[in-house]
Design a protein around this motif. Structure first.
Motif, PDB file in Angstrom:
ATOM      1  N   LYS A  48      12.028  -3.269  -3.123  1.00  0.00           N
ATOM      2  CA  LYS A  48      11.117  -4.019  -3.987  1.00  0.00           C
ATOM      3  C   LYS A  48      10.889  -3.332  -5.324  1.00  0.00           C
ATOM      4  N   ARG A  69       3.957   0.909  12.022  1.00  0.00           N
ATOM      5  CA  ARG A  69       3.319   1.388  10.804  1.00  0.00           C
ATOM      6  C   ARG A  69       1.888   1.773  11.149  1.00  0.00           C
ATOM      7  N   HIS A 114       5.755   5.261  11.155  1.00  0.00           N
ATOM      8  CA  HIS A 114       5.827   4.995   9.716  1.00  0.00           C
ATOM      9  C   HIS A 114       4.426   4.922   9.144  1.00  0.00           C
ATOM     10  N   HIS A 145       2.575   4.300   4.972  1.00  0.00           N
ATOM     11  CA  HIS A 145       2.718   4.235   3.505  1.00  0.00           C
ATOM     12  C   HIS A 145       1.281   4.203   3.024  1.00  0.00           C
ATOM     13  N   GLY A 164      -0.342   4.508   0.170  1.00  0.00           N
ATOM     14  CA  GLY A 164      -0.824   3.950  -1.085  1.00  0.00           C
ATOM     15  C   GLY A 164       0.245   4.131  -2.135  1.00  0.00           C
ATOM     16  N   GLY A 196       4.963   6.119  -2.553  1.00  0.00           N
ATOM     17  CA  GLY A 196       3.645   6.303  -3.157  1.00  0.00           C
ATOM     18  C   GLY A 196       3.498   7.443  -4.139  1.00  0.00           C
ATOM     19  N   GLY A 229       9.582   5.131  -4.227  1.00  0.00           N
ATOM     20  CA  GLY A 229       9.983   4.040  -5.124  1.00  0.00           C
ATOM     21  C   GLY A 229       9.810   4.425  -6.582  1.00  0.00           C
ATOM     22  N   TYR A 235       9.498  -1.612 -10.629  1.00  0.00           N
ATOM     23  CA  TYR A 235       8.770  -2.879 -10.429  1.00  0.00           C
ATOM     24  C   TYR A 235       8.963  -3.932 -11.516  1.00  0.00           C
TER      25      TYR A 235
HETATM   26  C1  LIG Z   1       6.370   0.209   2.819  1.00  0.00           C
HETATM   27  C2  LIG Z   1       6.596   0.706   1.443  1.00  0.00           C
HETATM   28  N1  LIG Z   1       7.442   1.739   1.255  1.00  0.00           N
HETATM   29  C3  LIG Z   1       7.687   2.222   0.004  1.00  0.00           C
HETATM   30  C4  LIG Z   1       7.108   1.669  -1.127  1.00  0.00           C
HETATM   31  C5  LIG Z   1       7.393   2.266  -2.475  1.00  0.00           C
HETATM   32  O1  LIG Z   1       6.233   2.763  -3.016  1.00  0.00           O
HETATM   33  P1  LIG Z   1       6.174   3.598  -4.363  1.00  0.00           P
HETATM   34  O2  LIG Z   1       6.855   2.824  -5.430  1.00  0.00           O
HETATM   35  O3  LIG Z   1       4.706   3.739  -4.626  1.00  0.00           O
HETATM   36  O4  LIG Z   1       6.834   4.916  -4.109  1.00  0.00           O
HETATM   37  C6  LIG Z   1       6.218   0.586  -0.955  1.00  0.00           C
HETATM   38  C7  LIG Z   1       5.559  -0.009  -2.119  1.00  0.00           C
HETATM   39  O5  LIG Z   1       4.609  -0.742  -2.105  1.00  0.00           O
HETATM   40  C8  LIG Z   1       5.961   0.098   0.360  1.00  0.00           C
HETATM   41  O6  LIG Z   1       5.121  -0.934   0.558  1.00  0.00           O
END
Ligand SMILES: Cc1ncc(COP(=O)(O)O)c(C=O)c1O
Lengths: 85, 452
Positions: free
Chosen positions: B83, B171, B213, B215, B217, B256, B306, B401
């Motif tokens: 994403k 998760r 798993h 995540h 924030g 995050g 990400g 993004y």
């Molecule tokens: C499950 C999960 N993994 C990884 C990411 C990537 O996050 P980031 O761009 O903050 O590193 C996100 C982003 O919302 C996510 O929801």
């Protein structure tokens, strides 16, 4: 013709002081050059000629910058209120 | 005789007293080249505005992140968070570097498969997996990260009809001391829900529990939150081994990590405040290494980083459309890219630079996009050099993004190029044309004709 108010002090480095308000300003080099020409009594067409001769700028663009600049001077109350070009 | 370069004349008030928040002398250095390639030439060839991605920056950042973790922990695996930027060329750079795929929808899942990622190396996250998505993921031995009990029971149900054994993780959400708490996704740690879900999975003979798993924030600036999260997942892993004799294959710490962008309203620039990969790695790995997990049972550590992985590699370049004077005397500069392309302008005070050399002179400027909307502000109140109509600008750190959250609104989305390691541009997404949009529309017969 635009006139800069008589009491405004302008230094050769572009520092401007308005004793009426106590505010000070700075001109960039092209702003200073233009203000100095205005103080010498040159009108828009004379300034246009001088600037386009020396600098890489077409007359349409310069006209826009010039009037925007003059409007700013007026907004800051640095020109005589009745000064028309 | 060659004439001198002309700069717009300006005058500005000298503010005595407090310096601006970044100090008195704030000079924006122009940025004329990306990876040795002139931005002017890129705009000349591919149009304006234009997204530019640097392949070498992606690879360099990936290697840096990987080294930070692998130098501290024996078994590290990154998964590219689709994403964040799912342009296929971007995904494939990460896959070439060794990253698996992390997806959160059937669409992203199919994209990863189409890119050639083996099914068993896809992590399927998120609350929205359709029955077909789950069947596909089970058939391909993908790693399904269960978000809620309804999903768990659907998987249990499917496992009875299918021959493949679902490979699952849960998760976990938890209190890591940060606000707001992300408790929307997954099973809660503190109230025992996560432990309950794990026990139900262990009690089921058809599911393979692979990992845990979380995540916690996004744009996290606290490494302590990761320390707490890693500790809680390690506790669950230890309890699983103690009670069920089950050894987990992996612990996935999600994404995050803050990128070096500056959040809107932040006092210090992000380049000064974002912890390094080494800081995050130290926090996470030290907890896992010193936990009660037996050394030969240490799970693989998965990261879904990400924004911190890709932000620096993306640039948005373009052209000044016009200058205006606002009613209060401030300068307004209108750019040819707006919030439709730069979604992250809502979060960040982006670093915008002139492309061509400019003088030291700056003016309090608001940078607007071209949309007919008040919210279309790329940067408010920035001391910005004087750019004229036709001058070019570059916005740094836009890799995360924007190529996924951009909107087709009022204008069409522009070309995206990637510069290879030699700085040669490759078109990786073609600019949209009217037909791109119209081809999705269907006109009812009775609306085809009109007379005006
Ligand atoms: C499950 C999960 N993994 C990884 C990411 C990537 O996050 P980031 O761009 O903050 O590193 C996100 C982003 O919302 C996510 O929801």
């Amino acid at each position: 013709m635009v006139k800069i108010k008589k009491n405004i002090a302008i230094s050769d480095s572009g520092f401007v002081f308005d004793p009426g308000s106590g505010d000070s300003y700075s001109l960039n080099p092209s702003g200073l050059e233009i203000v100095q020409m205005i103080k010498l009594g040159k009108d828009f067409s004379a300034i246009l000629e001088a600037v386009t001769e020396k600098y890489e700028v077409d007359s349409d663009s310069f006209e826009r910058y010039y009037y925007d600049f003059i409007a700013t001077l007026a907004q800051l109350h640095l020109t005589e209120p009745d000064g028309k070009d | 005789m060659t004439k001198l370069a002309f700069e717009r004349p300006i005058i500005q008030r000298i503010n005595a007293g407090l310096p601006s928040k970044y100090g008195m002398s704030h000079r924006l250095e122009p940025l004329s080249h990306i990876d040795g390639t002139p931005i002017k030439d890129l705009i000349g060839e591919f149009g304006s505005p234009l997204f530019v991605l640097s392949e070498s920056t992606i690879r360099k950042t990936y290697k840096e992140a990987h080294r930070a973790f692998s130098s501290r922990y024996p078994n590290v695996q990154f998964a590219w968070s689709y994403k964040t930027n799912y342009l296929n060329a971007v995904c494939n750079v990460f896959h070439q570097e060794g990253a698996w795929a992390e997806v959160v929808s059937g669409f992203e899942y199919d994209k990863a498969i189409a890119n050639g990622v083996p099914g068993e190396l896809i992590l399927f996250n998120g609350p929205d997996k359709s029955t077909e998505d789950l069947q596909k993921a089970i058939r391909n031995n993908s790693l399904i990260h269960i978000d809620h009990f309804d999903e768990l029971y659907e998987i249990i149900h499917l496992s009875k009809e299918m021959t493949e054994r679902p490979k699952v993780a849960i998760r976990v959400n938890m209190d890591t001391g940060i606000y707001p708490k992300w408790d929307r996704f997954g099973f809660n740690y503190e109230n025992g829900e996560a432990w309950d879900a794990l026990n139900r999975i262990m009690a089921n003979k058809n599911l393979d529990l692979m990992g845990l798993h979380t995540h916690i924030g996004t744009y996290m600036m606290s490494v302590d939150a990761y320390r707490i999260a890693a500790g809680k997942l390690a506790d669950l892993a230890i309890k699983l081994e103690r009670k069920h004799g089950h050894v987990l294959k992996y612990i996935d710490m999600g994404g995050g990590f803050a990128s070096k962008n500056t959040l809107r309203g932040a006092y210090y620039p992000g380049t000064d405040t974002a912890p390094s990969f080494d800081d995050f790695a130290e926090a996470i790995t030290s907890v896992l290494m010193s936990s009660d997990i037996k050394p030969d049972h240490l799970p693989m550590l998965i990261l879904e980083t990400g924004r911190a992985m890709i932000d620096d590699a993306g640039y948005l370049v373009g052209t000044v459309i016009a200058n205006k004077r606002l009613a209060d005397g401030r300068r307004a500069t209108i750019l040819d890219a707006g919030v439709n392309l730069l979604f992250t302008a809502f979060w960040y005070e982006h670093d915008v630079r002139p492309v061509q050399p400019v003088s030291d002179q700056t003016e309090d400027t608001t940078l607007y996009g071209p949309l007919c909307m008040n919210i279309d502000v790329i940067r408010g109140n920035v001391m910005f050099p004087l750019l004229k109509k036709g001058d070019q600008y570059v916005i740094k750190r836009v890799g995360a993004y924007n190529n996924t959250q951009w909107m087709q609104f009022i204008t069409l989305r522009p070309n995206v190029v990637m510069l290879d390691s030699k700085g040669n541009p490759h078109l990786i997404r073609k600019r949209e044309v009217l037909e791109t949009i119209n081809s999705q529309e269907v006109m009812p017969e009775h609306l085809k004709q009109f007379k005006l």
